[in-house]
Design a protein around this motif. Structure first.
Motif, PDB file in Angstrom:
ATOM      1  N   ALA A  23     -24.632  18.118  39.946  1.00 25.54           N
ATOM      2  CA  ALA A  23     -25.733  17.534  39.547  1.00 25.54           C
ATOM      3  C   ALA A  23     -26.506  17.083  40.570  1.00 25.54           C
ATOM      4  CB  ALA A  23     -26.092  17.631  38.519  1.00 25.54           C
ATOM      5  N   SER A  82     -31.007  19.568  42.502  1.00 19.39           N
ATOM      6  CA  SER A  82     -30.548  19.647  41.154  1.00 19.39           C
ATOM      7  C   SER A  82     -32.095  19.915  40.534  1.00 19.39           C
ATOM      8  CB  SER A  82     -29.338  20.276  41.102  1.00 19.39           C
ATOM      9  OG  SER A  82     -29.803  17.524  40.988  1.00 19.39           O
ATOM     10  N   TYR A 118     -22.975  22.460  40.438  1.00 20.25           N
ATOM     11  CA  TYR A 118     -23.937  22.744  40.260  1.00 20.25           C
ATOM     12  C   TYR A 118     -25.073  21.389  40.719  1.00 20.25           C
ATOM     13  CZ  TYR A 118     -22.263  22.776  35.520  1.00 20.25           C
ATOM     14  OH  TYR A 118     -20.866  23.415  34.180  1.00 20.25           O
ATOM     15  N   PHE A 175     -31.151  24.047  36.500  1.00 19.67           N
ATOM     16  CA  PHE A 175     -30.733  24.467  35.194  1.00 19.67           C
ATOM     17  C   PHE A 175     -32.152  24.738  34.233  1.00 19.67           C
ATOM     18  CE2 PHE A 175     -29.348  22.083  30.648  1.00 19.67           C
ATOM     19  CZ  PHE A 175     -28.277  23.213  30.691  1.00 19.67           C
TER      20      PHE A 175
END
Length: 525
Positions: free
Chosen positions: A271, A275, A297, A303
């Motif tokens: 992440a 991101s 990620y 997301f």
């Protein structure tokens, strides 16, 4: 079914013009469009969490190149407010947004912090989905507060300043930032500094020197959590070392790194490295031979209601995703969800937008599952490389691949490029998805084993278009190089179209080859 193939082939030849945009729109128009499906799309996604752009590309896949160019323009011009407005509402504008004279920000009440459930390999399903619902509740709270608009405009203001203007502005607004929960650290001497952070929403400005940046805790270095945090480094060979949820990570906020000059290293775990999680996270690197290293990620990851990107203007760069979370399909490989990847939770919520934009240099992109201009579940992933002799290496679901109601695009404008994968890649759409790979110039190599190089499967559509150059295509199975199939009472489409050059397909010089009822290979010259 065979009649459909002949009609399609006839339409292909009618649609072949010299203009690149016309070719892409003509061939992509044949792609499967969700509005023509018998399955009610609205019943399988959470509309409140959808980005307009992602749903638009599902309906109009022929607009994928145009939308990619629009995103490129907004990122290049650092128009962050317009970028979010375009992705979220479909409103594209080249006019700068109006920025308020004074920054005023009240931290929103959001009863959620880091979405750690995404990277927790030991979590059970019931807890995972419970945490996902909590995150979505936080998403509702954040967007109802309209806090992101103020943050986007303020970060855009910071990027409009030169070095002296930025330093003066921050000194004059130090108290305002402090009241907004944002700590400001300024180095105006240009020495070799070491920074170590243990909290989010810290803004560091460093004017020079070979600096090192460390995250002591996850969610600290260049992390915006219900606010914004970042690093502006004007010069030097710098090193950024993170953990999770950092290095340009926005969670209900904005996190960024802007590195103007130097050969830099960005290394973290999950992440991270550009991101966004219900927010915006990014890295902009103007010049230098840079390395981006992470586990998942990351590297342009979006997301739900999140946008993540890397914008690298110049240099021979290395993008590496390694180790991380083991993929259940092959225990020797990992699910990386990186390098221009959008991701949503299947049957729970639509996903975000992930982008890599690299303008110059001979670059290397290396990952395994779910990488390099791909996406999963009502999302959008884009890898856009303008010039350079580039190498793309991956395992599966990669290099312009869409999986489950989504769109993935890889665009390479110029250079002698090499593409390596195992399967479901290089312009591949799977399960009502679109996957595109567009290469415009250069002598290119495409090597894969199965369901790749312009392939559609399970009602998806995959298109690979190579406009110019002497190219070599190699595949092990028949479900490659222009392959589509019939499934669930409807169709898939696979197209490999090579416009110009002396090309070889598994060592053969082919012109037009109907690979299956709904798949075709076309070599115009």
């Amino acid at each position: 079914m065979r009649k459909i193939s002949f009609i399609a082939i006839f339409f292909f030849f009618l649609s072949v013009f010299s203009n690149e945009k016309s070719i892409i729109e003509s061939l992509s128009y044949l792609s499967l469009k969700t509005e023509n499906l018998s399955i009610p799309i609205e019943n399988v996604k959470r509309g409140n969490y959808s980005f307009y752009l992602n749903d638009y590309l599902l309906k109009y896949p022929q607009k994928s190149e145009e939308c990619s160019e629009n995103l490129k323009f907004l990122i290049e011009n650092k128009m962050f407010f317009n970028l979010f407005k375009y992705i979220n509402f479909g409103k594209f504008s080249k006019k700068n947004s109006k920025i308020e004279k004074n920054f005023s920000y009240m931290k929103p009440f959001v009863n959620y912090d880091y979405p750690s459930f995404l990277i927790d390999t030991l979590i059970n399903d019931s807890i995972f989905f419970l945490e996902a619902e909590k995150f979505l509740s936080g998403c509702d709270e954040f967007f109802s507060s309209r806090s992101l608009e103020n943050l986007l405009k303020e970060v855009e203001r910071l990027f409009s300043f030169d070095k002296d203007q930025l330093l003066n502005y921050l000194k004059n607004n130090f108290e305002t930032y402090s009241k907004s929960g944002i700590e400001v650290i300024i180095d105006s001497l240009g020495e070799d500094n070491q920074y170590s952070l243990d909290r989010p929403n810290v803004l560091i400005v460093d004017i020079g020197g070979n600096d090192s940046y460390f995250a002591r805790k996850e969610g600290s270095l260049a992390t915006g959590l219900k606010g914004f945090g970042g690093v502006v480094d004007f010069e030097g060979d710098d090193r950024y070392f993170g953990k999770n949820f950092d290095l340009g990570c926005g969670i209900f906020g904005i996190g960024f790194i802007y590195d103007v000059k130097g050969n830099d290293i960005y290394q973290s775990d999950f992440a991270t490295v550009g991101s966004g999680f219900s927010g915006l996270g990014f890295i902009i690197d103007n010049d230098g031979n840079d390395s981006y290293i992470s586990k998942g990620y990351s590297q342009g990851f979006g997301f739900t209601k999140g946008i993540g990107f890397i914008y690298d203007k110049n240099g021979n760069d290395f993008y590496l995703v390694q180790n991380g979370i083991i993929d259940h399909r092959e225990v020797d490989y990992h699910s990386h969800l990186s390098q221009g990847f959008g991701f949503g939770i299947r049957d729970i919520a639509s996903g975000g937008v992930g982008i890599i934009l690299d303008l110059k240099g001979n670059d290397i992109y290396k990952g395994e599952y779910f990488v390099q201009g791909s996406s999963y579940w009502f999302s959008f992933g884009l890898l856009y490389d303008s010039t350079g002799n580039d190498t793309y290496s991956s395992r599966r679901y990669s290099q312009g691949a869409g999986t489950h109601f989504t769109t993935g695009v890889l665009i390479d404008r110029e250079g002698d490029d090499s593409h390596y994968s195992w399967g479901v890649s290089m312009g591949c759409g799977h399960d009502f998805s679109s996957g595109f790979l567009f290469d415009y110039k250069g002598n290119d190599l495409y090597l894969s084993d199965w369901l790749s190089i312009g392939s559609g499967n399970a009602n998806g559509n995959g298109i690979l278009i190579d406009f110019e150059g002497d190219d070599f295509y190699s595949a092990q199975n028949k479900d490659c190089m222009g392959y589509g199939n019939f499934y669930r009472n409807t169709f898939s489409i696979g197209i490999l179209f090579d416009k110009d050059g002396k090309d070889l397909y598994n060592g053969k010089n082919l012109k037009t080859n109907v690979r299956s009822d709904l798949g075709v290979l076309i070599d115009e010259k």
